[in-house]
Every structure is written in structure tokens, then in C-alpha cells.
Design a protein around this motif. Structure first.
Motif, PDB file in Angstrom:
ATOM      1  N   GLY A  96     -24.455   0.964  13.735  1.00 22.58           N
ATOM      2  CA  GLY A  96     -24.653   0.062  12.606  1.00 22.58           C
ATOM      3  C   GLY A  96     -25.814  -0.890  12.828  1.00 22.58           C
ATOM      4  O   GLY A  96     -26.678  -1.077  11.961  1.00 22.58           O
ATOM      5  N   ARG A  97     -25.847  -1.493  14.021  1.00 21.50           N
ATOM      6  CA  ARG A  97     -26.934  -2.430  14.341  1.00 21.50           C
ATOM      7  C   ARG A  97     -28.262  -1.702  14.427  1.00 21.50           C
ATOM      8  O   ARG A  97     -29.292  -2.200  13.955  1.00 21.50           O
ATOM      9  N   ALA A  98     -28.264  -0.505  15.032  1.00 18.52           N
ATOM     10  CA  ALA A  98     -29.513   0.243  15.187  1.00 18.52           C
ATOM     11  C   ALA A  98     -30.091   0.639  13.827  1.00 18.52           C
ATOM     12  O   ALA A  98     -31.306   0.534  13.594  1.00 18.52           O
ATOM     13  N   VAL A  99     -29.228   1.074  12.919  1.00 21.06           N
ATOM     14  CA  VAL A  99     -29.699   1.455  11.583  1.00 21.06           C
ATOM     15  C   VAL A  99     -30.241   0.244  10.846  1.00 21.06           C
ATOM     16  O   VAL A  99     -31.287   0.318  10.183  1.00 21.06           O
ATOM     17  N   PHE A 100     -29.542  -0.889  10.955  1.00 21.10           N
ATOM     18  CA  PHE A 100     -29.999  -2.103  10.269  1.00 21.10           C
ATOM     19  C   PHE A 100     -31.338  -2.569  10.837  1.00 21.10           C
ATOM     20  O   PHE A 100     -32.254  -2.934  10.077  1.00 21.10           O
ATOM     21  N   GLU A 101     -31.474  -2.596  12.159  1.00 28.11           N
ATOM     22  CA  GLU A 101     -32.740  -3.004  12.785  1.00 28.11           C
ATOM     23  C   GLU A 101     -33.889  -2.077  12.373  1.00 28.11           C
ATOM     24  O   GLU A 101     -34.996  -2.534  12.069  1.00 28.11           O
ATOM     25  N   THR A 102     -33.622  -0.775  12.378  1.00 26.71           N
ATOM     26  CA  THR A 102     -34.650   0.178  11.977  1.00 26.71           C
ATOM     27  C   THR A 102     -35.055  -0.036  10.521  1.00 26.71           C
ATOM     28  O   THR A 102     -36.233   0.034  10.163  1.00 26.71           O
ATOM     29  N   GLY A 103     -34.050  -0.315   9.661  1.00 24.65           N
ATOM     30  CA  GLY A 103     -34.352  -0.595   8.264  1.00 24.65           C
ATOM     31  C   GLY A 103     -35.225  -1.832   8.106  1.00 24.65           C
ATOM     32  O   GLY A 103     -36.153  -1.847   7.283  1.00 24.65           O
ATOM     33  N   MET A 104     -34.945  -2.868   8.892  1.00 23.27           N
ATOM     34  CA  MET A 104     -35.768  -4.086   8.831  1.00 23.27           C
ATOM     35  C   MET A 104     -37.197  -3.804   9.279  1.00 23.27           C
ATOM     36  O   MET A 104     -38.161  -4.295   8.687  1.00 23.27           O
ATOM     37  N   TRP A 105     -37.331  -3.000  10.336  1.00 21.12           N
ATOM     38  CA  TRP A 105     -38.675  -2.651  10.801  1.00 21.12           C
ATOM     39  C   TRP A 105     -39.421  -1.824   9.763  1.00 21.12           C
ATOM     40  O   TRP A 105     -40.637  -2.001   9.568  1.00 21.12           O
ATOM     41  N   MET A 106     -38.724  -0.930   9.093  1.00 23.60           N
ATOM     42  CA  MET A 106     -39.367  -0.131   8.056  1.00 23.60           C
ATOM     43  C   MET A 106     -39.840  -1.009   6.910  1.00 23.60           C
ATOM     44  O   MET A 106     -40.938  -0.821   6.366  1.00 23.60           O
ATOM     45  N   LEU A 107     -39.021  -1.982   6.501  1.00 25.61           N
ATOM     46  CA  LEU A 107     -39.448  -2.923   5.475  1.00 25.61           C
ATOM     47  C   LEU A 107     -40.695  -3.676   5.926  1.00 25.61           C
ATOM     48  O   LEU A 107     -41.639  -3.880   5.147  1.00 25.61           O
ATOM     49  N   HIS A 108     -40.700  -4.103   7.175  1.00 25.42           N
ATOM     50  CA  HIS A 108     -41.819  -4.875   7.709  1.00 25.42           C
ATOM     51  C   HIS A 108     -43.095  -4.036   7.749  1.00 25.42           C
ATOM     52  O   HIS A 108     -44.171  -4.486   7.313  1.00 25.42           O
ATOM     53  N   LEU A 109     -42.987  -2.823   8.276  1.00 23.26           N
ATOM     54  CA  LEU A 109     -44.159  -1.973   8.434  1.00 23.26           C
ATOM     55  C   LEU A 109     -44.672  -1.460   7.090  1.00 23.26           C
ATOM     56  O   LEU A 109     -45.882  -1.515   6.811  1.00 23.26           O
TER      57      LEU A 109
END
Length: 391
Positions: A151-164
Motif C-alpha cells: 500500500g505504501r509503495a503504491v502510494f509513494e510511486t503514485g506521488m512520484w509519478m504525479l511529481h515527474l
């Protein structure tokens, strides 16, 4: 040299994504309303530069891998090439990054030909190329190991995708607009009909990107920084502080474009200003846009210096200061990742709602300002003409 290599990698990948997004969502639709010739010219110019960036991303990524594979601090290209698809997670991600950026460049390559650029396949090729570029960009932040907490890994990856992706569409889009402002992209007779809707469409995309960057940035700040004092006392915090300052300058210039420059151009056209539109734009819009592009590229140069986290750096400095035994930097302890609580989610939800509300209100307000100035200019021009007729 390391910083230049990292900057080139980010600039090429993000530039590719941003140019494809601009051609698909803003410049292309605005040009399509004018005619086939304008759509062809805009699409070919953006596609040619995007393909060039996609191709250049390959040696940039390989050079970055070569530096990491060298034991002496040089560049071991043979060793780097052998790590691609070598069975490890890092090798798979590196291979996917190279593969998808090449796929994206291949998809956009037909659009560099004028006969294809305005054809029915234009949207599909741009959309597919954009997706391929987004995947290539995302592989830089995909997990390189099976996470313990999915759950945390998916959320963190989603935040990075938004950022990038937000950064790529915003910065790459500004580069694309600057390219279109150069002679030869849009015919002088079509500039008046092209620039106003193109800028307006890009403004909507840019505000969405700012919202994505702000929200993901707030999460990353919460994850890596324990309080504003660490922005000064740690290396991570100082680098992040520089990045925030540059981002703030970009927002300020974007506000100048949104609330002053674009409404002013609209008013000049509504008043019947007979000067070619490019004379108005060349003196104001591209100059501000060029500064924005430089600031955006400066953000990409600073970003690779963000290693580790301010939390760990502050904690490790305290441990080293109070330890009786000298500890090597790689032997210093690290803090566990932050754990979210109910208050964290409440504050996060409130911040999300606030950012979305501010961006939406800003876009609507800027539209009203532009319409008011245009209407006022039209009324003044009509009154002036009436006075002349009476005289």
C-alpha cells in the motif's frame, strides 16, 4: 560532470513527454481549428524535436549507467550495457527505460513527415508515444525490490509519478511553446487565431501540473523533512530550499503570464490592434517564457542533488556528534520511515482540497480578467470609431 549527465537524462526524458503532451492537448487542437497547414506545421516541429530528445535520451541513460558501473569513477559502457535486462530488478527497470523511450520516439517518428502529421493517425500516435514516454520516465522511480508494504509503495510511486509527469508536461510544454514562437511554425496570418486558444489550453494543463507538483511535493516534504529548521541545517534541506525558491519564481512568472500578459494580448487584439500578433508576443510572451524555461531547467539540474532525506541526515549528525567511536558514513543508523496517522490523512485531504480549489479559482479568475479586458477594449474601440464617424 555527473550533474550534467543526470541533468541531460532528466531533460531529454521530460522534454519528450512534455512536447508530446503539448502537441496532443494544447497546440494541436488550437492549430486544427485553423486548418491543415497550421496543424501540419505545428505537429511536425514538435514531433521532430521530441524524436530527437527521445533518441538522445538513450546515450544519456547509458552514460548514467556507465558511471554507476565503473569502480574507478569513470564510465564503463560495456559493463553498463551488460546490466540491461540482466535478470535483476535494476536491470529490468533500466532496460524498460531504454526500450520505452525508443518506442515513444519510433511512434512519433512518422509525424515528422508532413503527409502524416495532419492525418487521422496523429492523435493515436501522439497518445501512444506519450504513454511510452511516461512509462520510461516512471521507471526511474518504480520500486527496485518487492516491497514489504504494498500500500505504501503504491502510494509513494503514485506521488512520484504525479511529481515527474507534472514537471514534464509543464516544463516540456513551455519548451514547446517557445519553439512554436520561432519563425516558420505558424503562418503570420494564423498567429492571431492560434496563440490565444493554445495559451489558454496550456494554461489549464499547467495549472493542473502545478497542483500535481504541489500535492506530491507536500507528501515528499512530509516524508523526508522534520520541520522547517532542517531546510537550513541539513544538505538535503538546503538543496530542497533552493528547489523551492526556483519553483516559487516559476509560479510568479506563470502568474504574470496568466493574469497580466495573456489578458493584455487579448485586449490588444479586441481593440483592433493592427500590428502582427507576433510583434506583441515576441516582445512579451516569449521573453517571459524563455526565463521560465531556464528556471525549469535549473530545477532539473538541482533535483539530482537530493539524496537521502533531511530526517536521516539530522539524525546521523546527532549520532556522530555524541558517539564515542568514529563511525563510517555507511555505518550510521537510519530512522524508520514515517508512519501516517489519522491527523496525517486529515491534513493531507485538507491540503489537497485547498490546492485544487486555489488552482481552479485561479484559472477561472484569469479567464474573467481576460474577458473583461477584451470587452473593455472592444467597447473603447467601438466608441472611438463612432466618434470618428460623427466628426
Amino acid at each position: 560532470m555527473d550533474s550534467v549527465v543526470a541533468w541531460t537524462t532528466w531533460a531529454t526524458l521530460m522534454g519528450f513527454v512534455g512536447l508530446a503532451a503539448l502537441a496532443l492537448t494544447a497546440a494541436g487542437p488550437a492549430a486544427g481549428r485553423i486548418g491543415v497547414d497550421t496543424l501540419t506545421a505545428v505537429t511536425t516541429r514538435l514531433s521532430r524535436v521530441a524524436v530527437a530528445l527521445g533518441v538522445l535520451a538513450v546515450p544519456a541513460v547509458l552514460t548514467d549507467l556507465a558511471h554507476g558501473a565503473s569502480a574507478s569513477g569513470g564510465y564503463a559502457y560495456g559493463a553498463a550495457w551488460n546490466t540491461v535486462y540482466d535478470g535483476s530488478n535494476d536491470g529490468r527497470l533500466s532496460g524498460l527505460e531504454l526500450t520505452f523511450v525508443l518506442i515513444g520516439a519510433a511512434l512519433l517518428a512518422p509525424l515528422t513527415v508532413r503527409k502524416v502529421a495532419a492525418g487521422p493517425a496523429r492523435r493515436w500516435l501522439l497518445a501512444a508515444g506519450l504513454v511510452a514516454g511516461a512509462v520510461a520516465l516512471g521507471t526511474t522511480k518504480f520500486p527496485d525490490a518487492v516491497p514489504d508494504d504494498w500500500g505504501r509503495a503504491v502510494f509513494e510511486t503514485g506521488m512520484w509519478m504525479l511529481h515527474l509527469l507534472g514537471s514534464a508536461v509543464w516544463i516540456g510544454g513551455m519548451v514547446g511553446l517557445l519553439l512554436l514562437a520561432l519563425p516558420g511554425a505558424v503562418a503570420p496570418t494564423a498567429r492571431g487565431a492560434f496563440w490565444s486558444p493554445a495559451i489558454r489550453r496550456f494554461s489549464a494543463a499547467a495549472m493542473s501540473c502545478v497542483a500535481a507538483i504541489a500535492l506530491s511535493g507536500l507528501f515528499l516534504y512530509w516524508e523526508h523533512v522534520d520541520g522547517p529548521t532542517q531546510l537550513i541545517t541539513t544538505m538535503y534541506g538546503r538543496v530542497l530550499g533552493v528547489k523551492i525558491i526556483i519553483f516559487g519564481a516559476l509560479l510568479l512568472l506563470g502568474a504574470v503570464n496568466q493574469f497580466w500578459l495573456h489578458p493584455r494580448v487579448e485586449a490588444l487584439r479586441a481593440a483592433g490592434d493592427r500590428r502582427p500578433l507576433h510583434m506583441i508576443l515576441i516582445r512579451r510572451f516569449p521573453a517571459v517564457l524563455a526565463v521560465e524555461v531556464l528556471l525549469g531547467l535549473a530545477v532539473l539540474f538541482v533535483a539530482p542533488f537530493l539524496h537521502g532525506s533531511a530526517r536521516n541526515q539530522a539524525y546521523q549528525a546527532d549520532v556522530a556528534e555524541h558517539s564515542r567511536v568514529a563511525l563510517a558514513p555507511d555505518r550510521l543508523p537510519k530512522l524508520d520511515p514515517k508512519e501516517s496517522s489519522t491527523s496525517t490523512w486529515v491534513w493531507g485531504t485538507a491540503e489537497t482540497a485547498a490546492v485544487i480549489a486555489v488552482m481552479g479559482a485561479g484559472y477561472r479568475l484569469s479567464g474573467r480578467v481576460a474577458r473583461r479586458r477584451a470587452n473593455a477594449a472592444t467597447t473603447a474601440a467601438t466608441n472611438d470609431q463612432g466618434d470618428l464617424v460623427e466628426a
